[in-house]
Design a protein around this motif. Structure first.
Motif, PDB file in Angstrom:
ATOM      1  N   LEU A   1     -11.814 -50.472  60.360  1.00 42.25           N
ATOM      2  CA  LEU A   1     -11.236 -49.187  60.772  1.00 42.25           C
ATOM      3  C   LEU A   1      -9.766 -49.094  60.352  1.00 42.25           C
ATOM      4  O   LEU A   1      -8.913 -48.700  61.135  1.00 42.25           O
ATOM      5  N   ASP A   2      -9.499 -49.431  59.104  1.00 39.88           N
ATOM      6  CA  ASP A   2      -8.111 -49.449  58.623  1.00 39.88           C
ATOM      7  C   ASP A   2      -7.432 -48.091  58.739  1.00 39.88           C
ATOM      8  O   ASP A   2      -6.236 -48.012  58.974  1.00 39.88           O
ATOM      9  N   ASP A   3      -8.196 -46.991  58.540  1.00 34.70           N
ATOM     10  CA  ASP A   3      -7.553 -45.664  58.562  1.00 34.70           C
ATOM     11  C   ASP A   3      -7.681 -44.959  59.894  1.00 34.70           C
ATOM     12  O   ASP A   3      -7.295 -43.816  59.969  1.00 34.70           O
ATOM     13  N   VAL A   4      -8.251 -45.605  60.902  1.00 36.51           N
ATOM     14  CA  VAL A   4      -8.353 -44.908  62.181  1.00 36.51           C
ATOM     15  C   VAL A   4      -6.946 -44.690  62.736  1.00 36.51           C
ATOM     16  O   VAL A   4      -6.073 -45.546  62.611  1.00 36.51           O
ATOM     17  N   LEU A   5      -6.739 -43.507  63.276  1.00 38.59           N
ATOM     18  CA  LEU A   5      -5.457 -43.198  63.915  1.00 38.59           C
ATOM     19  C   LEU A   5      -5.479 -43.747  65.330  1.00 38.59           C
ATOM     20  O   LEU A   5      -6.470 -43.581  66.052  1.00 38.59           O
ATOM     21  N   LEU A   6      -4.393 -44.399  65.727  1.00 33.71           N
ATOM     22  CA  LEU A   6      -4.266 -44.928  67.082  1.00 33.71           C
ATOM     23  C   LEU A   6      -3.165 -44.164  67.815  1.00 33.71           C
ATOM     24  O   LEU A   6      -2.015 -44.157  67.385  1.00 33.71           O
ATOM     25  N   TYR A   7      -3.553 -43.526  68.900  1.00 28.66           N
ATOM     26  CA  TYR A   7      -2.621 -42.835  69.786  1.00 28.66           C
ATOM     27  C   TYR A   7      -2.612 -43.593  71.107  1.00 28.66           C
ATOM     28  O   TYR A   7      -3.643 -44.094  71.546  1.00 28.66           O
ATOM     29  N   VAL A   8      -1.448 -43.627  71.758  1.00 26.43           N
ATOM     30  CA  VAL A   8      -1.357 -44.203  73.092  1.00 26.43           C
ATOM     31  C   VAL A   8      -0.393 -43.360  73.918  1.00 26.43           C
ATOM     32  O   VAL A   8       0.598 -42.842  73.396  1.00 26.43           O
TER      33      VAL A   8
END
Length: 136
Positions: A81-88
């Motif tokens: 999942l290299d291009d998955v966007l991570l929001y927190v």
């Protein structure tokens, strides 16, 4: 329809905000996969793999988000999942800390977007649309 994985990480049981996020994103036309509360990094990652999600939105309100999120980008990369966007977002650290410093630490951990306490999903929806190529 684009999929977004949401949930509350770690030993956190704050469910109300998670439901509001789910409702809002669904209303905006996204396929929302809600892994719920008390979720591990693997819960988010597995759901993203199963649904080809482009975005993982991690909530944490009990102050231990920094510990719970450590290494998540590496695990995403290992899972392909290299291009998955991570929001927190939420109350992601213990005590009063300068948010710019908190944001930098999370970005250094590989999170694309970091949100302070008090932000609402309505404040973030335009950024989500932009990041996912849905902005009009």
């Amino acid at each position: 329809m684009k999929s977004i994985v949401i949930g509350v990480i770690g030993a956190d049981v704050h469910a109300v905000g998670n439901r509001i996020i789910e409702y809002t994103l669904t209303r905006e036309g996204y396929n929302v996969v809600n892994v719920g509360v008390l979720s591990s990094q693997e819960d988010f990652i597995n759901a993203a793999i199963e649904t080809s999600a482009r975005l993982i939105l991690v909530s944490s309100l009990y102050g231990h988000g920094e510990l719970d999120c450590r290494g998540m980008r590496d695990k995403c990369n290992e899972a392909g999942l290299d291009d998955v966007l991570l929001y927190v977002g939420g109350n992601i650290v213990v005590g009063k800390q300068d948010f710019k410093e908190v944001e930098k630490r999370f970005k250094d951990m590989g999170f694309n977007r970091v949100y302070p306490p008090g932000i609402t999903i309505d404040d973030v929806i335009d950024t989500i649309k932009l990041d996912l190529g849905d902005a009009s």
